[in-house]
Design a protein around this motif. Sequence first.
Motif, PDB file in Angstrom:
ATOM      1  N   UNK A 232      -8.379   8.956  -7.273  1.00 15.00           N
ATOM      2  CA  UNK A 232      -9.138   9.687  -8.178  1.00 15.00           C
ATOM      3  C   UNK A 232     -10.460   9.911  -7.564  1.00 15.00           C
ATOM      4  N   UNK A 233     -10.964   9.540  -6.320  1.00 18.69           N
ATOM      5  CA  UNK A 233     -12.192   9.738  -5.583  1.00 18.69           C
ATOM      6  C   UNK A 233     -12.003  10.868  -4.977  1.00 18.69           C
ATOM      7  N   UNK A 234     -12.078  12.111  -5.538  1.00 17.87           N
ATOM      8  CA  UNK A 234     -11.982  13.465  -4.961  1.00 17.87           C
ATOM      9  C   UNK A 234     -12.647  13.680  -3.892  1.00 17.87           C
ATOM     10  N   UNK A 235     -14.043  13.222  -3.652  1.00 21.88           N
ATOM     11  CA  UNK A 235     -14.596  13.161  -2.384  1.00 21.88           C
ATOM     12  C   UNK A 235     -14.138  12.361  -1.240  1.00 21.88           C
ATOM     13  N   UNK A 236     -13.735  11.500  -1.513  1.00 18.75           N
ATOM     14  CA  UNK A 236     -12.827  10.762  -0.198  1.00 18.75           C
ATOM     15  C   UNK A 236     -11.495  11.207  -0.218  1.00 18.75           C
ATOM     16  N   UNK A 237     -10.887  12.033  -0.995  1.00 16.55           N
ATOM     17  CA  UNK A 237      -9.594  12.395  -0.735  1.00 16.55           C
ATOM     18  C   UNK A 237      -9.901  13.792   0.229  1.00 16.55           C
ATOM     19  N   UNK A 238     -11.195  14.297  -0.115  1.00 16.98           N
ATOM     20  CA  UNK A 238     -11.410  15.700   0.794  1.00 16.98           C
ATOM     21  C   UNK A 238     -11.754  15.244   2.114  1.00 16.98           C
ATOM     22  N   UNK A 239     -12.503  14.156   2.285  1.00 24.76           N
ATOM     23  CA  UNK A 239     -12.830  13.922   3.760  1.00 24.76           C
ATOM     24  C   UNK A 239     -11.656  13.398   4.741  1.00 24.76           C
ATOM     25  N   UNK A 240     -10.456  13.000   3.758  1.00 23.56           N
ATOM     26  CA  UNK A 240      -9.226  12.645   4.483  1.00 23.56           C
ATOM     27  C   UNK A 240      -8.639  13.988   4.891  1.00 23.56           C
ATOM     28  N   UNK A 241      -8.632  14.776   3.763  1.00 22.35           N
ATOM     29  CA  UNK A 241      -7.762  16.090   3.930  1.00 22.35           C
ATOM     30  C   UNK A 241      -8.499  16.851   5.207  1.00 22.35           C
ATOM     31  N   UNK A 242      -9.820  16.765   5.220  1.00 23.98           N
ATOM     32  CA  UNK A 242     -10.366  17.602   6.544  1.00 23.98           C
ATOM     33  C   UNK A 242      -9.797  17.198   7.871  1.00 23.98           C
ATOM     34  N   UNK A 243      -9.421  15.966   7.734  1.00 20.72           N
ATOM     35  CA  UNK A 243      -8.858  15.665   9.180  1.00 20.72           C
ATOM     36  C   UNK A 243      -7.624  15.701   9.639  1.00 20.72           C
ATOM     37  N   UNK A 244      -6.815  16.263   8.458  1.00 20.19           N
ATOM     38  CA  UNK A 244      -5.329  16.719   8.303  1.00 20.19           C
ATOM     39  C   UNK A 244      -5.242  18.058   9.192  1.00 20.19           C
ATOM     40  N   UNK A 245      -4.667  18.361  10.022  1.00 20.46           N
ATOM     41  CA  UNK A 245      -4.737  19.639  10.693  1.00 20.46           C
ATOM     42  C   UNK A 245      -3.556  20.682  10.009  1.00 20.46           C
ATOM     43  N   UNK A 246      -3.836  21.770   9.980  1.00 22.44           N
ATOM     44  CA  UNK A 246      -2.898  22.804   9.440  1.00 22.44           C
ATOM     45  C   UNK A 246      -1.488  22.671   9.773  1.00 22.44           C
ATOM     46  N   UNK A 247      -0.588  22.635   9.103  1.00 21.78           N
ATOM     47  CA  UNK A 247       0.907  22.732   9.062  1.00 21.78           C
ATOM     48  C   UNK A 247       1.239  21.322   9.522  1.00 21.78           C
ATOM     49  N   UNK A 248       0.524  20.130   9.143  1.00 27.20           N
ATOM     50  CA  UNK A 248       0.963  18.917   9.811  1.00 27.20           C
ATOM     51  C   UNK A 248       2.454  18.463   9.139  1.00 27.20           C
ATOM     52  N   UNK A 249       2.839  19.079   8.246  1.00 30.20           N
ATOM     53  CA  UNK A 249       4.272  18.500   7.613  1.00 30.20           C
ATOM     54  C   UNK A 249       5.380  19.756   8.061  1.00 30.20           C
ATOM     55  N   UNK A 250       6.525  19.411   8.607  1.00 30.22           N
ATOM     56  CA  UNK A 250       7.445  20.365   8.900  1.00 30.22           C
ATOM     57  C   UNK A 250       8.368  20.818   7.747  1.00 30.22           C
ATOM     58  N   UNK A 251       9.193  22.029   7.832  1.00 32.40           N
ATOM     59  CA  UNK A 251       9.975  22.584   7.017  1.00 32.40           C
ATOM     60  C   UNK A 251      11.100  21.600   6.328  1.00 32.40           C
ATOM     61  N   UNK A 252      11.527  20.663   7.189  1.00 37.83           N
ATOM     62  CA  UNK A 252      12.561  19.738   6.615  1.00 37.83           C
ATOM     63  C   UNK A 252      11.691  18.740   5.442  1.00 37.83           C
ATOM     64  N   UNK A 253      10.526  18.292   6.083  1.00 43.67           N
ATOM     65  CA  UNK A 253       9.567  17.383   4.867  1.00 43.67           C
ATOM     66  C   UNK A 253       9.608  18.266   3.647  1.00 43.67           C
ATOM     67  N   UNK A 254       9.270  19.400   3.707  1.00 44.98           N
ATOM     68  CA  UNK A 254       8.786  20.219   2.578  1.00 44.98           C
ATOM     69  C   UNK A 254      10.053  20.573   1.841  1.00 44.98           C
ATOM     70  N   UNK A 255      11.220  20.734   2.259  1.00 41.24           N
ATOM     71  CA  UNK A 255      12.441  20.854   1.605  1.00 41.24           C
ATOM     72  C   UNK A 255      13.015  19.546   0.877  1.00 41.24           C
ATOM     73  N   UNK A 256      12.752  18.431   1.683  1.00 34.86           N
ATOM     74  CA  UNK A 256      13.222  17.328   0.953  1.00 34.86           C
ATOM     75  C   UNK A 256      12.190  16.810  -0.152  1.00 34.86           C
TER      76      UNK A 256
END
Length: 371
Positions: A232-256
Amino acid sequence: MQHNYKTQTEKYEFISGQHGGYYRHDFIDHAYLYNLYFPPEAVFTSLKDQIHDIVLNYPIAQDALAGLIGDVIHQPAERIVVGNGAAELIKIISGHISNKLIVPVPSFNEYANAAPADRVVEFPLEFPSFQLDVDKFAAEAIRVKADVAVVVTPNNPTSLLVPKSDLISLAQKLANHDCMLIIDESFLDFVHDPEQTTLENELERYPNIAILKSMSKAYGICGIRIGYMLTANLAFAESVREGVHIWNINGFAEEFLRILPDYRQEFVESCKQVRIDRDNLYKKLCAIPGMTVYKPDANFIFCRLPDHAQSGPELTRRLFIEHNMYIKHCQDKTLPDSSRYVRIASRTEAENCKLVEALVDVIDLNNVEVA
């Protein structure tokens, strides 16, 4: 690539240096920790039916992925960060966000491994019970000025749950010291009452808690690689999100993730079956003379070998060479007498029975040699 081993010993030397791909090598894997009863065949059929679209198109972005996980766990997307397995998120938190991280040991090594050496404090669990004393842990976290404290529950390799009330008390103790409490619930679906045990529904009241979860373990999808962080700490969530690169999850994971809500009941049933098998394995291991067996909360069992038996590494090697079964010794974990401990993943009832017979055989063979 097919390996041509001249001997089973050669095969063991190779396998013991790997982190996966075990299915290519024809042995019984009691080392890796996943749900053997999920996903159902219909999930594979669905992935096969969509395979052209999955392979040919870019997957969706982070905010949409968070929405898909939100549908599964009934949480708002802005609280969720989706990782390529929990390991990606651990790397971001340990390696980039945290200035000083404290983790009870023994534990999942990746939290310490992913952080710079001078930024990690290892806090020994009570010995020999391996329980977490949250008062001592909180005091040490405050003393070393940790800004991230990690608790894995049920813990790996001990398979022991930390009570929910202890975790809430810990979060409260750390709240005034600018310290985030990361609770890794990757194995929580295998406890007897997961709905009552998780802290996912308490986050509103504790903004310094973030829950981490590897979906690979509980959902049996190690090859697809999905993990998430929830806070629920949206600032912490955002700081982690910034470290994730674009398209870090592939299509099989998305479909699952898209189809997963349709299989909620099958998932609940699969976890029940895992618990039944694990509890039976626990009873059988307890019957081995001299073996200390810790009552498990996850889908694996932590044992101290009998004093008369060989070391964990030697037993693991013999079990593989003589019976083609692989367990995990704990010599690489931070704990006293680490070479005396092993971790055994529960599989099916039939496989678990064979494993116990093989263990007895290898331990008894050792006795014959000593005599």
